[in-house]
Design an enzyme around this catalytic site. Structure first.
Site, short mmCIF file in Angstrom:
data_model
loop_
_atom_site.label_atom_id
_atom_site.label_comp_id
_atom_site.label_asym_id
_atom_site.label_seq_id
_atom_site.Cartn_x
_atom_site.Cartn_y
_atom_site.Cartn_z
CE1 TYR A 155 -3.69 2.56 0.79
CE2 TYR A 155 -2.12 3.41 2.40
CZ TYR A 155 -3.28 3.56 1.67
OH TYR A 155 -4.04 4.70 1.81
CB SER A 158 0.33 1.42 -4.27
OG SER A 158 -0.47 1.77 -3.15
CE LYS A 159 -3.41 5.08 -1.73
NZ LYS A 159 -4.46 5.60 -2.64
CB ILE A 188 -9.49 9.69 6.87
CG1 ILE A 188 -8.37 10.67 6.51
CG2 ILE A 188 -10.87 10.31 6.64
CD1 ILE A 188 -8.36 11.95 7.28
#
Length: 266
Positions: A155, A158-159, A188
C-alpha cells in the site's frame, strides 16, 4: 458557493468514505458528478446527492481496468459535454502487510487499483480536459507514500508511486493548462480504517485514535473533500505537481518521544 456550477466531474471510489464525501461536496457546489465505484454502494451516493438537489450519475466499475475508466470518461463527456475535473480516489489497503508476508498476487492487485487506476484517470481524463483548454486532476495518495510507518508495504509503495505519478504527469502536461495534484490523507475514518475505529470504541479507547499527530484526533472524510475541492478550483490555479498532506500534522515530524503540551519534561 456554487463555484463548480456546470462543471463536469468524475469521482472514483465514490461508494463510501473520502470518495462519497468528495462527490457530495462537488455536487453541493453545482457540479455535474459521475460517480464510480466497483461496489453497488455508489448508487446510494447518487441518491444522497439527488435527494439534496444535486446532479449525479453512478457507474459500477473497476478503477484499475482500462475499459471501465474509458467508460467513465465517455459517460461524463456524453452527459455533460466534456470533462473538467477528475478525482482519482479509488484504492484498497491490503491490510498492514509486512514485507515477508506479501504475495505477488496482493502486490499486483494493490498496484493495479491504487497506481494504475490514477494513471488511467490521468491518461484518459487529461486528453478531454485539453479539449476544453483547462482542467484539474486530483489523485488520492497517502501519508504512507511519504515515508514508512503509516501503512502496509505494498500500500505504501503504491501511494509513493501516486505521488511521483502526479509530479511526472504535471511535467508531461506542460503548457496544457491541465493541473495534476495529490492529496495525502492521514488517519481518516473510512471503510479502510473501520476496523481500527471499531476496535478502539469497543475497548473504550477512542482517545487513542490519532494520538500520534499534534491534533490528537483522526480526520473526517469531509476534511479531505474540502482539500480536493480547493485543489480542483481556480483558487489553486498555480498549484501543480504537488502532494498535499492532510494529516493533523502527523508527517511534519520524524518519530520522537514527544513532550506533552503544557507539561515540563521529567
Amino acid at each position: 458557493m456554487g463555484s463548480f456550477t456546470g462543471k463536469s466531474v468524475i469521482v472514483t471510489g465514490a461508494g463510501s468514505g473520502i470518495g462519497r464525501a468528495t462527490a457530495m461536496a462537488f455536487a453541493a457546489e453545482g457540479a455535474q458528478v459521475v460517480a464510480g465505484d466497483r461496489s453497488e454502494a455508489v448508487h446510494a451516493t447518487v441518491e444522497l446527492i439527488r435527494s439534496a438537489g444535486g446532479s449525479a450519475y453512478g457507474i459500477q466499475g473497476d478503477a484499475g481496468e482500462e475499459a471501465d475508466v474509458i467508460a467513465l470518461v465517455d459517460t461524463a463527456c456524453d452527459r455533460h459535454g466534456g470533462l473538467d475535473i477528475f478525482h482519482a480516489n479509488a484504492g484498497i489497503s491490503g491490510g498492514l502487510t509486512g514485507l515477508f508476508d506479501c504475495t505477488v498476487d496482493l502486490w499486483q492487485d494493490i498496484l493495479r487499483i491504487n497506481l494504475i487506476g490514477p494513471f488511467l484517470a490521468i491518461k484518459y481524463g487529461a486528453l478531454k480536459m485539453v479539449e476544453r483548454g483547462k482542467g484539474a486532476i486530483v489523485c488520492t495518495a497517502s501519508v504512507a507514500g511519504l515515508r514508512s510507518g503509516a501503512g502496509g508495504v505494498p500500500y505504501s509503495a503504491s501511494k509513493a508511486g501516486v505521488i511521483n505519478l502526479v509530479q511526472t504527469s504535471a511535467q508531461q502536461l506542460s503548457g496544457s493548462n491541465v493541473r495534476v495534484n495529490a492529496v495525502c490523507p492521514g488517519l481518516i475514518e473510512t471503510g479502510m480504517t473501520k476496523f481500527a475505529y471499531e476496535h478502539a470504541r469497543a475497548a473504550g479507547k477512542t482517545d487513542r485514535i490519532g494520538r500520534l499527530n499534534p491534533m490528537r484526533r483522526g480526520g473526517e472524510p469531509e476534511e479531505i473533500a474540502r482539500t480536493v475541492l480547493f485543489l480542483a478550483s481556480d483558487d489553486a490555479s498555480y498549484i501543480n505537481g504537488q502532494a498535499i498532506a492532510v494529516d493533523g500534522g502527523l508527517s511534519s515530524s520524524h518519530p520522537v518521544t514527544r513532550q506533552e503540551f503544557g507539561k515540563t519534561a521529567a
